[in-house]
Scaffold this motif. Sequence first.
Motif, PDB file in Angstrom:
ATOM      1  N   PHE A   5     -20.104  36.049 -47.161  1.00 46.26           N
ATOM      2  CA  PHE A   5     -20.717  34.844 -46.657  1.00 46.26           C
ATOM      3  C   PHE A   5     -19.642  33.681 -46.673  1.00 46.26           C
ATOM      4  O   PHE A   5     -20.139  32.464 -46.908  1.00 46.26           O
ATOM      5  N   ASP A   6     -18.392  33.913 -47.199  1.00 46.75           N
ATOM      6  CA  ASP A   6     -17.397  32.623 -47.223  1.00 46.75           C
ATOM      7  C   ASP A   6     -17.241  32.180 -45.820  1.00 46.75           C
ATOM      8  O   ASP A   6     -16.126  32.687 -45.279  1.00 46.75           O
ATOM      9  N   LYS A   7     -17.709  31.146 -45.365  1.00 44.06           N
ATOM     10  CA  LYS A   7     -17.545  30.695 -44.023  1.00 44.06           C
ATOM     11  C   LYS A   7     -16.233  29.581 -44.109  1.00 44.06           C
ATOM     12  O   LYS A   7     -15.693  29.462 -42.807  1.00 44.06           O
ATOM     13  N   GLY A   8     -15.648  29.500 -44.974  1.00 50.40           N
ATOM     14  CA  GLY A   8     -14.525  28.391 -45.130  1.00 50.40           C
ATOM     15  C   GLY A   8     -12.987  29.282 -45.085  1.00 50.40           C
ATOM     16  O   GLY A   8     -12.060  28.651 -45.425  1.00 50.40           O
ATOM     17  N   THR A   9     -13.081  30.577 -44.824  1.00 54.02           N
ATOM     18  CA  THR A   9     -11.699  31.274 -44.884  1.00 54.02           C
ATOM     19  C   THR A   9     -10.748  30.948 -43.899  1.00 54.02           C
ATOM     20  O   THR A   9      -9.539  30.886 -43.902  1.00 54.02           O
ATOM     21  N   MET A  10     -11.283  30.718 -42.701  1.00 50.46           N
ATOM     22  CA  MET A  10     -10.202  30.278 -41.593  1.00 50.46           C
ATOM     23  C   MET A  10     -10.812  29.175 -40.830  1.00 50.46           C
ATOM     24  O   MET A  10     -11.973  28.598 -40.730  1.00 50.46           O
ATOM     25  N   THR A  11      -9.842  28.219 -40.430  1.00 50.40           N
ATOM     26  CA  THR A  11     -10.291  26.972 -39.420  1.00 50.40           C
ATOM     27  C   THR A  11     -10.337  27.466 -38.045  1.00 50.40           C
ATOM     28  O   THR A  11      -9.693  28.804 -37.636  1.00 50.40           O
ATOM     29  N   GLU A  12     -10.485  26.952 -37.108  1.00 46.71           N
ATOM     30  CA  GLU A  12     -10.571  27.305 -35.568  1.00 46.71           C
ATOM     31  C   GLU A  12      -9.085  27.455 -35.186  1.00 46.71           C
ATOM     32  O   GLU A  12      -8.942  28.615 -34.414  1.00 46.71           O
ATOM     33  N   ALA A  13      -8.345  26.390 -35.581  1.00 49.56           N
ATOM     34  CA  ALA A  13      -6.767  26.739 -35.200  1.00 49.56           C
ATOM     35  C   ALA A  13      -6.424  28.044 -35.760  1.00 49.56           C
ATOM     36  O   ALA A  13      -5.458  28.812 -35.092  1.00 49.56           O
ATOM     37  N   GLN A  14      -6.949  28.511 -37.060  1.00 48.28           N
ATOM     38  CA  GLN A  14      -6.239  29.609 -37.684  1.00 48.28           C
ATOM     39  C   GLN A  14      -6.718  30.809 -36.885  1.00 48.28           C
ATOM     40  O   GLN A  14      -6.173  31.730 -36.822  1.00 48.28           O
ATOM     41  N   ILE A  15      -8.065  30.754 -36.477  1.00 48.38           N
ATOM     42  CA  ILE A  15      -8.583  31.953 -35.785  1.00 48.38           C
ATOM     43  C   ILE A  15      -7.943  32.144 -34.667  1.00 48.38           C
ATOM     44  O   ILE A  15      -7.499  33.342 -34.052  1.00 48.38           O
ATOM     45  N   GLN A  16      -7.351  30.832 -33.614  1.00 46.88           N
ATOM     46  CA  GLN A  16      -6.924  31.158 -32.482  1.00 46.88           C
ATOM     47  C   GLN A  16      -5.579  31.627 -32.617  1.00 46.88           C
ATOM     48  O   GLN A  16      -5.015  32.606 -32.051  1.00 46.88           O
ATOM     49  N   THR A  17      -4.946  31.122 -33.730  1.00 51.55           N
ATOM     50  CA  THR A  17      -3.287  31.726 -34.096  1.00 51.55           C
ATOM     51  C   THR A  17      -3.563  33.116 -34.485  1.00 51.55           C
ATOM     52  O   THR A  17      -2.433  34.140 -33.948  1.00 51.55           O
ATOM     53  N   PHE A  18      -4.313  33.764 -35.184  1.00 52.51           N
ATOM     54  CA  PHE A  18      -4.524  34.914 -35.397  1.00 52.51           C
ATOM     55  C   PHE A  18      -4.921  35.844 -34.130  1.00 52.51           C
ATOM     56  O   PHE A  18      -4.128  36.882 -34.060  1.00 52.51           O
ATOM     57  N   LEU A  19      -5.627  35.357 -33.239  1.00 51.23           N
ATOM     58  CA  LEU A  19      -5.859  36.120 -32.057  1.00 51.23           C
ATOM     59  C   LEU A  19      -4.510  36.314 -31.341  1.00 51.23           C
ATOM     60  O   LEU A  19      -4.212  37.366 -30.855  1.00 51.23           O
ATOM     61  N   GLU A  20      -4.074  35.261 -31.040  1.00 55.60           N
ATOM     62  CA  GLU A  20      -2.603  35.220 -30.346  1.00 55.60           C
ATOM     63  C   GLU A  20      -1.713  35.909 -30.977  1.00 55.60           C
ATOM     64  O   GLU A  20      -0.683  36.922 -30.244  1.00 55.60           O
ATOM     65  N   SER A  21      -1.596  36.188 -32.472  1.00 53.87           N
ATOM     66  CA  SER A  21      -0.674  37.196 -33.104  1.00 53.87           C
ATOM     67  C   SER A  21      -1.077  38.568 -32.966  1.00 53.87           C
ATOM     68  O   SER A  21       0.003  39.392 -33.095  1.00 53.87           O
ATOM     69  N   LYS A  22      -2.267  38.902 -32.803  1.00 52.14           N
ATOM     70  CA  LYS A  22      -2.628  40.299 -32.310  1.00 52.14           C
ATOM     71  C   LYS A  22      -2.150  40.870 -30.970  1.00 52.14           C
ATOM     72  O   LYS A  22      -1.888  41.991 -30.798  1.00 52.14           O
ATOM     73  N   VAL A  23      -2.419  39.777 -30.050  1.00 53.34           N
ATOM     74  CA  VAL A  23      -2.099  40.117 -28.619  1.00 53.34           C
ATOM     75  C   VAL A  23      -1.206  39.209 -28.078  1.00 53.34           C
ATOM     76  O   VAL A  23      -1.467  37.903 -27.792  1.00 53.34           O
ATOM     77  N   ARG A  24       0.356  39.493 -28.146  1.00 52.05           N
ATOM     78  CA  ARG A  24       1.146  38.388 -27.391  1.00 52.05           C
ATOM     79  C   ARG A  24       1.024  38.166 -26.075  1.00 52.05           C
ATOM     80  O   ARG A  24       0.846  37.145 -25.555  1.00 52.05           O
ATOM     81  N   THR A  25       0.880  39.328 -25.284  1.00 54.12           N
ATOM     82  CA  THR A  25       0.867  39.081 -23.955  1.00 54.12           C
ATOM     83  C   THR A  25      -0.268  40.060 -23.176  1.00 54.12           C
ATOM     84  O   THR A  25      -0.519  41.277 -23.682  1.00 54.12           O
ATOM     85  N   CYS A  26      -1.187  39.695 -22.457  1.00 54.89           N
ATOM     86  CA  CYS A  26      -2.319  40.676 -21.844  1.00 54.89           C
ATOM     87  C   CYS A  26      -1.988  41.272 -20.698  1.00 54.89           C
ATOM     88  O   CYS A  26      -1.050  40.449 -19.748  1.00 54.89           O
ATOM     89  N   GLN A  27      -2.581  42.160 -20.292  1.00 54.27           N
ATOM     90  CA  GLN A  27      -1.978  42.845 -18.849  1.00 54.27           C
ATOM     91  C   GLN A  27      -2.550  41.952 -17.882  1.00 54.27           C
ATOM     92  O   GLN A  27      -3.616  41.686 -17.905  1.00 54.27           O
ATOM     93  N   SER A  28      -1.842  42.215 -16.645  1.00 53.58           N
ATOM     94  CA  SER A  28      -2.150  41.290 -15.510  1.00 53.58           C
ATOM     95  C   SER A  28      -3.490  41.943 -15.053  1.00 53.58           C
ATOM     96  O   SER A  28      -3.905  42.922 -15.072  1.00 53.58           O
ATOM     97  N   GLY A  29      -4.330  40.842 -14.618  1.00 54.71           N
ATOM     98  CA  GLY A  29      -5.558  41.097 -14.097  1.00 54.71           C
ATOM     99  C   GLY A  29      -6.763  41.106 -15.185  1.00 54.71           C
ATOM    100  O   GLY A  29      -7.913  41.322 -14.660  1.00 54.71           O
ATOM    101  N   TYR A  30      -6.274  40.977 -16.518  1.00 58.41           N
ATOM    102  CA  TYR A  30      -7.322  41.080 -17.612  1.00 58.41           C
ATOM    103  C   TYR A  30      -7.207  39.661 -18.334  1.00 58.41           C
ATOM    104  O   TYR A  30      -6.296  39.023 -18.437  1.00 58.41           O
ATOM    105  N   THR A  31      -8.344  39.438 -19.231  1.00 61.24           N
ATOM    106  CA  THR A  31      -8.369  38.421 -20.037  1.00 61.24           C
ATOM    107  C   THR A  31      -8.753  38.794 -21.347  1.00 61.24           C
ATOM    108  O   THR A  31      -9.763  39.409 -21.602  1.00 61.24           O
ATOM    109  N   CYS A  32      -7.604  38.675 -22.124  1.00 68.26           N
ATOM    110  CA  CYS A  32      -7.812  39.112 -23.588  1.00 68.26           C
ATOM    111  C   CYS A  32      -8.559  37.903 -24.511  1.00 68.26           C
ATOM    112  O   CYS A  32      -8.795  36.896 -23.961  1.00 68.26           O
TER     113      CYS A  32
END
Length: 825
Positions: A73-100
Amino acid sequence: MQGVRGVRVRGRATMFMVALAITLLVAALAVAPRAAAQEPADASRTSVAGMGVRTADLSKFQPGNIISDAAFFDKGTMTEAQIQTFLESKVRTCQSGYTCLKDWYDTSRSTSADAMCGAYSGGYRERASAIIYKVAQACGINPQVILVTLQKEQGLVLHTWPSEWRYTIAMGQGCPDTAACDTRYYGFFNQVYGAAWQLKRYGNPPGTSKYFTWYAPGKTWNVLYNPNSACGSSPVYIQNQATANLYYYTPYQPNAASLRAGYGEGDGCSTYGNRNFYNYFNDWFGSPSEIYPFGNVEVVEARPGQFLVSGWAADPNTTDPIDVHVYVGSVGTAVSANLDRADVGAAYPRLGSKHGFSASVPATGPGSVDVCVYGINAGPGANVLFGCWTRTAMSGAPMGALESAVGVQGGIQVTGWAIDPDSAAPSTVHVYVGATGTALTADVDRADIGSKYPAYGSKHGYSSTIPAAPGTYDVCSYGINTGPGANVQFGCTKVVVPALADIGRAPMGAFETLDVSGNTATATGWAIDPDTASPIKVHLYVGAVGAEYTADKARADLAGSYPAYGANHGFVEKLTLPAGTSTVCAYGINTGAGGHTLLGCRTATVSSLVERGRPPVGAFESLTVSGNTATATGWALDPDTATPIKVHLYVGAVGAEYNADKSRPDLVATYPEYGANHGFSEKLTLPTGTSQVCAYAINTGAGGHTLLGCKPATVASTIVDRGRAPFGNLEAVTPTAGGAVVSGWALDPDTTAPIAIHIYVDAAGAAYVADDPRGDVAAAYGLGDLHGFTETVKASSGPHTVCVYGINSGAGGHTLIGCRSVVVP
């Protein structure tokens, strides 16, 4: 291979749907209860196939504590920017024709607040990271929980070629394992918001019906391994609400084969939802099951000078009460959560019931302030913020008014009211009349004030008559502060006190002292006529002869006792007295109607003796010798005074002063004017051999002193040098700036002469002589009194050892008198 998906009991889902019917009608998205769905097996395979994800240590997996309440229930663990950075760190490049997921957008709706979530402000084409963050804040769910659920349900966090249907049912919300997904919950925003809403609903928030009673925390439940009941179950003690929520969402625990498989597949009875939740959370964000404090803050209420904060708090690591820290702004107060709470004990029987708290925490000043409450961790884990609430403090500087100030006979009548916001108790008011202040307590009942400020009650008025002499005054009222804030001026006004009316009252006062020096007496006292504030006359009589004076000297004590009359009513007058005994009387003289007042009478005696410069007379009568002590006796008086005089007694060239004040009744017969107290009898210490002892009478005024006589005295030396060692005592070593003061005594029993001593500070020594007078040593050993020492030795700052040695004056060795430790500043 497709992983086994959980099967929910259809009847329960139906019951939840009925309970939420009203919400379905009101909200654009009515969130159905989450059917127990397991993420597809390809999501599990994707998570370990070349994604660089380490595998969690599943030996630490606890089915009853998959994730702590604090983490869930800790809503303060990540900011919006940190969430975006996290997602980008997990998938550097998305395959053509798809939206990650890192590039996904969705249009969200605005939703109003309810018991589960706060209001959500929708937006056009919001990024997935923005939706995750905003939903987490609105619903009070850890955004990391949402990210992990997106991965375990549809593999969206790590997927590089996700199909659109994965976003359509991103969280598995509304997708029971025994039926097709409900199209009302399709869409990324609907899935994230709906799942978060449902995860809060599982906790039965106040104002909602308590349908979710199975898997309730604090109890043991049989949890299946698989929808196939033939796969069996085992009892699980559900330690917290967050773990219960996960079982509502996916009602199966992993079996041993599932746990051994890491992210892979186990056997035919394996399920993976809660296992993979634990795996992803642990690998991405650290252990989800650290046991943190949990609890509930039920009341945060501003009260005079304080905030009432109450609720309960516990730490699963201990059954003992834990501390709660309440911060008012930046100022924290520790509170023990040790009150009995039967409801908490019933919900968490393993932890007991001593977990309630109710504390009054001081306010820090006026205005709005954040009141934050933390549970203080008692074992593994960390402190937990239970929440912050903005409150307007009942604190600050006093408030009130000087409503009236009216001059009356003998003073000023003041009225008003005062409240110090930091206390409901009556406050203090200082009323100044000119430069003179009077403290009042504002405790008069004022219904109007109680009605206007109900939290403080009605005992806040003040009304008093302050004594003051006739005249014009500046009258000011001040509220005296008792907490945060400062004193406050309520108001000032000019007031005229009318003149006193003469109603024939007699003066009052006192004849306090009569001091005599020679033939002069000083009479002191005071006098006031209560019918006027002006100074009055006093008559002072010596016998039958009187004189008039004015009682107009300043007397601050009178101003305090009789403020209406002021301070100028004292008298201090010198009178000449005749020889002999006289009676001196003082009278207060009335200024108008009425009689005078006798203030008192005192007697005084003046001697007929006067200073004529005559020398003293007396006699040195005897000198008695015992050992090395002589007793000198005699008498002495100055014929110009009856007061005892000094005598000087000399032993050789060394003299000392004494008082000839011992009673000698025999002198009264010869000198009746002088009294008996003129004798002396003094003990003297004599050196070895023959000494001349002389006595002198010392003149008290003009004229010379008188030699009363001289007498010889002989002290035989019986001391021989027998080679005995010195002895003595090191009495004190006292630190001082730059060194220490060393004191004591030392003597050689083979001589009455002072001896040498050596004082060592650590390894450095110096020679001194023990020759200070010590009457106690002389009395104890009969070797004279010149054997003491008090010497200041130098030393650097810090600890030192000081030692003193007695040095033999003849045959025989030296003696260590003593050593002491000292710390020099």
